[in-house]
Design a protein around this motif. Structure first.
Motif, PDB file in Angstrom:
ATOM      1  N   GLY A 204       0.586  42.584 -43.508  1.00 28.56           N
ATOM      2  CA  GLY A 204       1.996  42.252 -43.314  1.00 28.56           C
ATOM      3  C   GLY A 204       2.679  41.689 -44.537  1.00 28.56           C
ATOM      4  N   HIS A 205       1.886  41.101 -45.467  1.00 24.56           N
ATOM      5  CA  HIS A 205       2.433  40.547 -46.706  1.00 24.56           C
ATOM      6  C   HIS A 205       1.577  41.015 -47.881  1.00 24.56           C
ATOM      7  CE1 HIS A 205       5.257  37.838 -44.628  1.00 24.56           C
ATOM      8  NE2 HIS A 205       4.283  37.639 -43.757  1.00 24.56           N
ATOM      9  N   ALA A 206       1.339  42.313 -47.930  1.00 23.08           N
ATOM     10  CA  ALA A 206       0.425  42.874 -48.934  1.00 23.08           C
ATOM     11  C   ALA A 206       0.921  42.694 -50.359  1.00 23.08           C
ATOM     12  CB  ALA A 206       0.202  44.361 -48.652  1.00 23.08           C
ATOM     13  N   ASP A 207       2.210  42.428 -50.523  1.00 26.03           N
ATOM     14  CA  ASP A 207       2.740  42.228 -51.871  1.00 26.03           C
ATOM     15  C   ASP A 207       2.276  40.910 -52.470  1.00 26.03           C
ATOM     16  OD1 ASP A 207       4.298  41.032 -49.821  1.00 26.03           O
ATOM     17  OD2 ASP A 207       5.966  40.738 -51.217  1.00 26.03           O
ATOM     18  N   ILE A 208       1.902  39.938 -51.624  1.00 28.68           N
ATOM     19  CA  ILE A 208       1.465  38.641 -52.146  1.00 28.68           C
ATOM     20  C   ILE A 208       0.020  38.314 -51.786  1.00 28.68           C
ATOM     21  CG2 ILE A 208       3.769  37.619 -52.314  1.00 28.68           C
ATOM     22  CD1 ILE A 208       3.296  36.260 -49.631  1.00 28.68           C
ATOM     23  N   VAL A 209      -0.560  39.017 -50.813  1.00 24.88           N
ATOM     24  CA  VAL A 209      -1.971  38.808 -50.459  1.00 24.88           C
ATOM     25  C   VAL A 209      -2.704  40.123 -50.695  1.00 24.88           C
ATOM     26  CG1 VAL A 209      -3.611  38.181 -48.653  1.00 24.88           C
ATOM     27  CG2 VAL A 209      -1.381  37.063 -48.743  1.00 24.88           C
ATOM     28  N   ASN A 210      -3.401  40.197 -51.816  1.00 23.65           N
ATOM     29  CA  ASN A 210      -4.110  41.422 -52.186  1.00 23.65           C
ATOM     30  C   ASN A 210      -5.208  41.082 -53.193  1.00 23.65           C
ATOM     31  OD1 ASN A 210      -2.868  41.686 -54.994  1.00 23.65           O
ATOM     32  ND2 ASN A 210      -1.015  41.777 -53.708  1.00 23.65           N
ATOM     33  N   GLY A 211      -6.018  42.058 -53.500  1.00 19.83           N
ATOM     34  CA  GLY A 211      -7.179  41.829 -54.352  1.00 19.83           C
ATOM     35  C   GLY A 211      -6.851  41.416 -55.766  1.00 19.83           C
ATOM     36  N   GLN A 212      -5.679  41.745 -56.244  1.00 22.32           N
ATOM     37  CA  GLN A 212      -5.303  41.384 -57.615  1.00 22.32           C
ATOM     38  C   GLN A 212      -4.632  40.025 -57.676  1.00 22.32           C
ATOM     39  OE1 GLN A 212      -2.944  44.906 -58.411  1.00 22.32           O
ATOM     40  NE2 GLN A 212      -4.599  45.829 -59.616  1.00 22.32           N
ATOM     41  N   ALA A 213      -3.698  39.764 -56.752  1.00 22.87           N
ATOM     42  CA  ALA A 213      -2.955  38.501 -56.785  1.00 22.87           C
ATOM     43  C   ALA A 213      -3.757  37.342 -56.201  1.00 22.87           C
ATOM     44  CB  ALA A 213      -1.636  38.654 -56.026  1.00 22.87           C
ATOM     45  N   THR A 214      -4.533  37.617 -55.143  1.00 20.72           N
ATOM     46  CA  THR A 214      -5.256  36.546 -54.444  1.00 20.72           C
ATOM     47  C   THR A 214      -6.684  36.997 -54.118  1.00 20.72           C
ATOM     48  OG1 THR A 214      -4.400  37.354 -52.322  1.00 20.72           O
ATOM     49  CG2 THR A 214      -3.152  35.589 -53.423  1.00 20.72           C
ATOM     50  N   PRO A 215      -7.510  37.223 -55.130  1.00 19.18           N
ATOM     51  CA  PRO A 215      -8.862  37.740 -54.857  1.00 19.18           C
ATOM     52  C   PRO A 215      -9.723  36.803 -54.026  1.00 19.18           C
ATOM     53  CG  PRO A 215      -8.655  37.021 -57.145  1.00 19.18           C
ATOM     54  CD  PRO A 215      -7.266  37.029 -56.572  1.00 19.18           C
ATOM     55  N   HIS A 216      -9.604  35.492 -54.253  1.00 15.65           N
ATOM     56  CA  HIS A 216     -10.440  34.541 -53.521  1.00 15.65           C
ATOM     57  C   HIS A 216      -9.991  34.429 -52.060  1.00 15.65           C
ATOM     58  CE1 HIS A 216     -10.837  33.362 -57.799  1.00 15.65           C
ATOM     59  NE2 HIS A 216     -12.100  33.234 -57.469  1.00 15.65           N
ATOM     60  N   LEU A 217      -8.693  34.437 -51.831  1.00 15.98           N
ATOM     61  CA  LEU A 217      -8.182  34.385 -50.463  1.00 15.98           C
ATOM     62  C   LEU A 217      -8.573  35.651 -49.705  1.00 15.98           C
ATOM     63  CD1 LEU A 217      -6.490  33.272 -48.151  1.00 15.98           C
ATOM     64  CD2 LEU A 217      -4.442  34.154 -49.305  1.00 15.98           C
ATOM     65  N   LEU A 218      -8.426  36.789 -50.338  1.00 15.82           N
ATOM     66  CA  LEU A 218      -8.769  38.049 -49.681  1.00 15.82           C
ATOM     67  C   LEU A 218     -10.265  38.109 -49.368  1.00 15.82           C
ATOM     68  CD1 LEU A 218      -7.630  40.720 -48.660  1.00 15.82           C
ATOM     69  CD2 LEU A 218      -8.159  41.715 -50.895  1.00 15.82           C
ATOM     70  N   ALA A 219     -11.094  37.647 -50.288  1.00 15.14           N
ATOM     71  CA  ALA A 219     -12.539  37.632 -50.045  1.00 15.14           C
ATOM     72  C   ALA A 219     -12.886  36.706 -48.885  1.00 15.14           C
ATOM     73  CB  ALA A 219     -13.273  37.199 -51.318  1.00 15.14           C
ATOM     74  N   TRP A 220     -12.205  35.578 -48.797  1.00 14.75           N
ATOM     75  CA  TRP A 220     -12.403  34.624 -47.687  1.00 14.75           C
ATOM     76  C   TRP A 220     -12.023  35.263 -46.361  1.00 14.75           C
ATOM     77  CZ3 TRP A 220      -8.237  32.241 -44.940  1.00 14.75           C
ATOM     78  CH2 TRP A 220      -8.584  31.126 -44.151  1.00 14.75           C
ATOM     79  N   ILE A 221     -10.881  35.948 -46.319  1.00 18.20           N
ATOM     80  CA  ILE A 221     -10.460  36.648 -45.100  1.00 18.20           C
ATOM     81  C   ILE A 221     -11.514  37.672 -44.699  1.00 18.20           C
ATOM     82  CG2 ILE A 221      -8.766  38.284 -44.164  1.00 18.20           C
ATOM     83  CD1 ILE A 221      -6.615  36.816 -45.789  1.00 18.20           C
ATOM     84  N   GLU A 222     -12.019  38.412 -45.682  1.00 18.58           N
ATOM     85  CA  GLU A 222     -13.018  39.446 -45.399  1.00 18.58           C
ATOM     86  C   GLU A 222     -14.332  38.831 -44.923  1.00 18.58           C
ATOM     87  OE1 GLU A 222     -13.077  41.586 -49.062  1.00 18.58           O
ATOM     88  OE2 GLU A 222     -11.304  42.798 -48.554  1.00 18.58           O
TER      89      GLU A 222
END
Length: 250
Positions: A204-222
């Motif tokens: 829903g907010h892929a422009d600000i939550v993604n592997g390049q901008a937020t790698p640690h947050l995305l890894a945590w979600i995964e």
């Protein structure tokens, strides 16, 4: 005997739902359908007079407020897998994050969700139908929020909430760059309560939550999505609860 009344595995309802699965506790899930305004019906307001989910019934004792329910489950079932640190410093760190998600992160995400999902639903009602629905909402602030959603939130409000979302994402990313979990090396209620709000933002907010901008947050979600309890929660919710409408990208 545990019964959880909820909207299913999303937002605040997900907090106690995932906690129950992580702790391996047997419970009866009761889906309350927001599209039919079931949480404002008399039968549910007899359970929670505020007309809000989630609500936990434990042997006739009703516990409300999502994070409070999670803490209650820790206290009531200490022999189940622990989701709270053992030391006071760790507990305090966990509670900093659960307090923050309740008082800041959840609210800005919620406003955008109301604009995208609740507004269109409310606008499908006639004026008479809408006013009749509002009569059954016990909290004046919630009535005002429904009116705002139906009318459409002012752009200045939406812009400010998006600013807060970006602040929130930045805070999560910085913390998760320091440790695998929000309260340190252990997976705790801090992670569950924030995941309940953050999960799905990669779409829903892929422009600000993604592997390049937020790698640690995305890894945590995964990581959390890969946990057996999370997978069981989503899988069983598909059979035990009706499908939820997808969030519009507009």
């Amino acid at each position: 005997m545990l019964t959880l009344y909820s909207f299913g595995p999303a937002a605040n309802s997900m907090k106690p739902l995932l906690t129950l699965y992580e702790k391996g506790l047997e419970f009866t899930p009761r889906f309350v359908d927001p599209t039919r305004f079931e949480h404002h019906e008399d039968w549910f307001k007899a359970i929670n007079p505020r007309g809000q989910v989630p609500a936990l019934d434990h042997d006739g004792h009703i516990i409300t407020e999502s994070t409070v329910i999670c803490e209650y489950l820790e206290d009531a079932f200490p022999d189940a897998p622990r989701l709270r640190p053992a030391d006071p410093v760790g507990i305090a760190e966990m509670r900093v994050w659960t307090k923050w998600v309740d008082e800041y992160f959840c609210w800005c995400v919620s406003t955008i969700g109301w604009e995208r999902m609740i507004g269109p639903m409310a606008r499908k009602l006639s004026d008479e139908e809408f006013e009749e629905k509002l009569k059954h909402i016990p909290i004046p602030e919630q009535q005002a929020k429904w009116r705002n959603a139906r009318a459409g939130f002012p752009q200045a409000v939406l812009d400010e909430e998006m600013r807060k979302i970006r602040v929130s994402i930045d805070r999560l990313e910085k913390r998760l760059a320091q440790s695998p979990w929000l309260a340190g090396d252990e997976y705790t209620l801090a992670d569950i309560c924030n995941f309940a709000i953050a999960n799905g933002m990669q779409f829903g907010h892929a422009d600000i939550v993604n592997g390049q901008a937020t790698p640690h947050l995305l890894a945590w979600i995964e990581r959390i999505n890969a946990r057996p309890a999370t997978q069981a929660m989503f899988a069983k919710s598909q059979t035990e609860m009706p499908p939820r409408p997808a969030m519009s990208a507009a």
